[in-house]
Design an enzyme around this catalytic site. Structure first.
Site, PDB file in Angstrom:
ATOM      1  N   SER A 169       0.851  -1.190   0.000  1.00  0.00           N
ATOM      2  CA  SER A 169       0.000   0.000   0.000  1.00  0.00           C
ATOM      3  C   SER A 169       0.890   1.245   0.000  1.00  0.00           C
ATOM      4  O   SER A 169       1.752   1.379  -0.860  1.00  0.00           O
ATOM      5  CB  SER A 169      -0.944  -0.030   1.209  1.00  0.00           C
ATOM      6  OG  SER A 169      -1.876   1.024   1.159  1.00  0.00           O
TER       7      SER A 169
ATOM      8  N   ASP B  11      -8.627  -5.390  -5.933  1.00  0.00           N
ATOM      9  CA  ASP B  11      -8.257  -4.136  -5.279  1.00  0.00           C
ATOM     10  C   ASP B  11      -8.848  -2.957  -6.058  1.00  0.00           C
ATOM     11  O   ASP B  11      -8.562  -2.791  -7.245  1.00  0.00           O
ATOM     12  CB  ASP B  11      -6.730  -4.022  -5.232  1.00  0.00           C
ATOM     13  CG  ASP B  11      -6.232  -2.861  -4.383  1.00  0.00           C
ATOM     14  OD1 ASP B  11      -7.026  -1.958  -4.053  1.00  0.00           O
ATOM     15  OD2 ASP B  11      -5.028  -2.863  -4.053  1.00  0.00           O
TER      16      ASP B  11
ATOM     17  N   HIS C 274      -7.958  -4.543  -1.391  1.00  0.00           N
ATOM     18  CA  HIS C 274      -6.689  -3.918  -1.042  1.00  0.00           C
ATOM     19  C   HIS C 274      -6.068  -4.539   0.208  1.00  0.00           C
ATOM     20  O   HIS C 274      -4.845  -4.626   0.321  1.00  0.00           O
ATOM     21  CB  HIS C 274      -6.902  -2.418  -0.830  1.00  0.00           C
ATOM     22  CG  HIS C 274      -5.631  -1.656  -0.616  1.00  0.00           C
ATOM     23  ND1 HIS C 274      -4.648  -1.551  -1.583  1.00  0.00           N
ATOM     24  CD2 HIS C 274      -5.164  -0.959   0.461  1.00  0.00           C
ATOM     25  CE1 HIS C 274      -3.647  -0.825  -1.126  1.00  0.00           C
ATOM     26  NE2 HIS C 274      -3.927  -0.461   0.115  1.00  0.00           N
TER      27      HIS C 274
END
Length: 535
Positions: free
Chosen positions: A250, A479, A516
């Site tokens: 991330s 995601d 995600h």
């Protein structure tokens, strides 16, 4: 109907809407015993005009009470337990703020590196000194070449794994340890809380050594590269010249790439999971909405809420918006579907469906665990991220222009002479943005549109420093915050930059529905890929 009410209804100052007047007339005519003669009505009217204002107010109150009784709503008002909870929390926090100083957001014991050397930030700010909170696992070998720098996501602390000093499970607990993807029998793993954060590293809630007060929104604007430079100050202190690997997911995936670009001679491998080489409009838009709901909370007070009630309502909503982007629709279909929390009760405007109660809980849990100002600064740093060469050239020019300011500070001249130059000069446009109609793309024009698989030349030039660095780039099809095409862009760009040792993995929805957050949950696919790549 009383005489007083009939007379009051006739007066202009108490005039009712036509529909109410008509209804009143029908009620009056249906009850002849209540009708007055014209003479009695005029007499009562004259008496009312000569009453003291206090009596007039009493007459109005009586009229309103009678009307409420006659025209009571056919439906009861809805209850709002979710708003009651917010108000109750504000009240309790108000009492807490009066009883003592604002508690620290830092939780758990960690190590701390304090730098007394000032740090020049990309957009011209200066931290005269700063702290970096960190934790470590494994043993640094004699050559000091087995270190892995683990970068965090937006709101994570340095506590990626449990320690003797802090046995609470970390956010990557199952990924770190003997025989795990980050094998502590082989590697010395270091994780830091980024500057700008609130878990021990210097951020907006820290004390400004210049005046002894919290920085609040006097804290300077940050970038991913600023965070990485602070981390490498820590590595310098530890005597680590070369990293075995830079690893992150991330926001950490962004930092991992930035570390390789800034210090290519010190980073031997790069792992970027669910990250990007530059922030794109969708993720910027989602972080913008989070910042807006937070800043619109009256308790935010332009960032100077320390010692008072924090903007917990805005933080709760910001976290709910973020949580929507962290998971995937297919997962929530399986997990929640259209089920309601309590089907036996009538629908409500407060959380009612299971997915709503899930988001409500996520926001409630987070709203006092993380400093709101840190959310603003760190998320903005994510928006500003761009490893393209044009952006890097601009930032390098800004840093060069501000090098004199840093030297003046180091020479003991302070920052006072430059204080005015750092004020934000941003203004809103005179006219709001209007969508402009785009011309249709003809066949001739279509040939000039770059192939989506062909990365922009600007980005290729910006990632040239990574041409010789082995890289693992991993994405997840489910995601929506950092879509898989952004990891494909990283991999394609690295290859176009001359890197022949790029490993690109994309997990389809059959392998992971977690969106995600897959990097936090999928030990088999994400952890397995990392372990294999690191060797």
């Amino acid at each position: 109907m009383s005489v007083r009410r009939l007379v009051a209804a006739a007066r202009p100052s108490f005039q009712q809407p036509s529909s109410v007047t008509a209804r009143t007339r029908s009620i009056v005519t249906s009850k002849p015993s209540l009708l007055l003669t014209r003479q009695q009505s005029n007499q009562a009217s004259r008496q009312l005009h000569h009453q003291a204002p206090r009596n007039a107010q009493a007459a109005q109150a009586a009229q309103q009470e009678q009307e409420h009784h006659i025209y009571e709503s056919t439906n009861p008002a809805l209850s709002f337990p979710c708003l009651d909870a917010v108000e109750s929390r504000s009240a309790s926090l108000s009492r807490r703020s009066l009883s003592g100083p604002e508690p620290s957001y830092t939780t758990g014991k960690h190590l701390n590196f304090h730098s007394r050397q000032p740090l020049l930030l990309d957009w011209g700010g200066i931290l005269s000194e700063f702290d970096v909170a960190y934790e470590a696992w494994g043993t640094l070998n004699r050559e000091k070449n087995n270190a892995i720098l683990l970068h965090t996501g937006l709101s994570a602390s340095s506590h990626a794994h449990s320690t003797e000093a802090n046995p609470k499970p970390g956010w990557w607990e199952k990924f770190i340890g003997p025989g795990k993807p980050l094998d502590t029998d082989k590697y010395f793993v270091i994780c830091t809380n980024v500057i700008g954060g609130c878990y021990g590293s210097t951020g907006p809630s820290s004390i400004d050594p210049a005046n002894g007060e919290r920085y609040a929104t006097r804290f300077p604007i940050l970038t991913m590269e600023d965070m990485v430079r602070a981390q490498f100050r820590l590595l310098d202190m530890l005597g680590i010249e070369n990293l075995y690997a830079s690893v992150g997911s991330s926001m950490g995936g962004m930092q991992s790439l930035a570390a390789g670009v800034l210090f290519p001679e010190r980073v031997s491998r790069v792992v970027s999971i669910s990250g990007c080489a530059r922030s794109h409009p969708y993720s910027i838009a989602m972080r913008h909405t989070q910042r807006q709901v937070l800043m619109m909370d009256p308790n935010w007070a332009r960032g100077f809420y320390y010692g008072r009630v924090p903007p917990h309502g805005g933080m709760k909503l910001a976290r709910e918006i973020a949580t929507v982007t962290y998971r995937s629709g297919p997962e929530w279909e399986q997990r929640f579907g259209r089920r309601r929390a309590d089907p036996s009760r009538p629908p409500a405007l407060c959380p009612d469906f299971l997915i709503e109660t899930y988001l409500d809980h996520a926001g409630e849990k987070f709203c006092l665990e993380y400093d709101p100002n840190s959310l603003l600064y760190v998320s903005k740093a994510m928006d500003l991220f761009d490893l393209g060469q044009e952006h890097r050239n601009r930032i390098n020019n800004v840093r060069q222009e501000n090098s004199g300011k840093l030297q003046a500070f180091m020479d003991g001249e302070g920052l006072a002479s430059n204080a005015g130059g750092d004020l934000c000069s941003l203004t809103l446009p005179d006219k709001p943005y209007e969508e402009k109609e785009q011309p249709a793309v003809g066949e001739a024009d279509a040939a000039s549109i770059p192939d989506a698989r062909e990365p922009p030349a600007d980005l290729v030039a910006g990632l040239k420093p990574l041409a010789n660095t082995p890289a693992l780039v991993l994405g997840v099809a489910s995601d929506i915050l950092f879509p898989a095409w952004q990891q494909r862009e990283i991999a394609n760009t690295l290859r176009r930059a001359g890197n022949e040792r790029v490993t690109h993995i994309e997990l389809d929805e059959e392998k992971s529905l977690f969106g995600h957050d897959t990097f936090l949950l999928d030990l088999e696919n994400v952890g397995g890929a990392v372990k294999k790549f690191l060797g």
